[in-house]
Design an enzyme around this catalytic site. Sequence first.
Site, PDB file in Angstrom:
ATOM      1  N   CYS A 173       0.643  -0.947   0.171  1.00  0.00           N
ATOM      2  CA  CYS A 173       0.628  -0.124  -0.231  1.00  0.00           C
ATOM      3  C   CYS A 173       1.251   1.213  -0.454  1.00  0.00           C
ATOM      4  O   CYS A 173       0.382   2.601  -0.113  1.00  0.00           O
ATOM      5  CB  CYS A 173      -0.345  -0.295   1.078  1.00  0.00           C
ATOM      6  SG  CYS A 173      -2.376  -1.210   1.024  1.00  0.00           S
ATOM      7  N   VAL A 188       5.765 -22.863  -4.161  1.00  0.00           N
ATOM      8  CA  VAL A 188       5.518 -23.936  -3.456  1.00  0.00           C
ATOM      9  C   VAL A 188       4.075 -24.321  -5.217  1.00  0.00           C
ATOM     10  O   VAL A 188       3.361 -23.798  -5.450  1.00  0.00           O
ATOM     11  CB  VAL A 188       4.175 -23.848  -2.861  1.00  0.00           C
ATOM     12  CG1 VAL A 188       3.226 -25.072  -2.495  1.00  0.00           C
ATOM     13  CG2 VAL A 188       5.338 -23.536  -1.382  1.00  0.00           C
TER      14      VAL A 188
END
Length: 446
Positions: free
Chosen positions: A42, A80
């Site tokens: 942000c 992963v």
Amino acid sequence: MNIVVVGGSAAGMAAAAKAKRTNPSANIIVFEKTKYVSYAPCGIPYLFMGLVDGFDKLVYYTKEYFISKRGIDVRTRHEVVKIDESEKSVVAIDLESGREVNVNYDKLILATGGLPRKPNIDGIELEGIYTVRNLEDGERLHETALKSKVIAVVGGGFTGLEFAEAFIKMGKKVLLFQRRNHVIRSMDPEITKIIEDELIKHGIELHLGESVVEFRGKDKVEKVVTNKGEYTVDMVLASTGVVPNNNLAAKLGLKLGSYGGILTDEFMRTSNPDIYAAGDNVETKHIVTGKYVYIPLAPAANKMGRVAGDNAAGGNSRFPGIVGTAIVKVFNLEVGRTGLSLREALDNGYNAVAETIKHISRSHYYPGHKEIYVRLVVDRETKRILGGQIVGYEGVVGRVNTLAAVITAHMKTEDLSMLDLGYSPPFAPVWDPLVVAANVIERKLK
């Protein structure tokens, strides 16, 4: 006990840290695809504005901190690629060496976050068209923005507006395209008109109700083509929203919601009791409607991660849901919303009414008071406050947070009109804008 966390941003690192506190003897392993963990995406627009000195300043805690101070095994640049539920194992690829890593888990936490929504527009794969979701995306965007003169921003949500301002403050010409007739879809036009005027005042070339249909260019993007014209640009930021990163969850057959996010219970457990999920890959219940929604924002992601980590390690925490509170700065304007807009309330079957008032942020005689606009959305039959939107040049965040509490507590207009809010001339008028708005809509209901 082995707890494996997939994803090292807000939810993932909150989950890992809480799991370690709950069960200090647990072995916590975090896999993160990028080189950063525990960071603040942000803050990227504010770095572009020159308010933040370097991308490293947007990192809360480093990988090394978690390893040495928290005893958490953090593995960055590890993707992963496979999860075996029957074997309870995770396979990851070390993106630096190409080596395959296989670890077993007792509990698994999926914190894979969200992915930028890529608009289905011809030419979207051209060089010079960017999306931003993490710090590495921000680094690439910043490098190109520095060399560009004319930048198109496609999408008028919170992030699109923040970057449009950032590019202006970098000295660029900015064209902002929004296919709807007003910016910020989750707010009502009565409020967004004030925001649009602020954008234009500061030099944004605003194209509302204009759909991008094609990007053109030879080696890189050179033109944005819309249903109304063609525009020459040097680069494009596509800021058209976020979708849940549900690839692993879908392969596991976990239950997904209508937005594609993972569905969990209040303990952040998925449809597999040994797998938890938290953050921007998850749908959660809206406290007003009771329905599952997808509103990917950092405060909720952190809290979800904390709950998931606690419960995975043997705790008993609950996540109650959200009311969709959000705030953004648009040049000098503060913009906040919480709960439901009038459109959202009507779409959810409420007999809703809305009223917008204009007031002042401090006492009229105190120097520096500013205009502030408050819009309340109320159920006509029960008088329950369903949502609120506030825009002004100061004093917005505190009032939006107050409204979030009011909505969460199922308060009615008469409750808000009698709420004991703070008063002092430097901070607020004796009749606070929230109280004034509640009184106005009370009269309308009567």
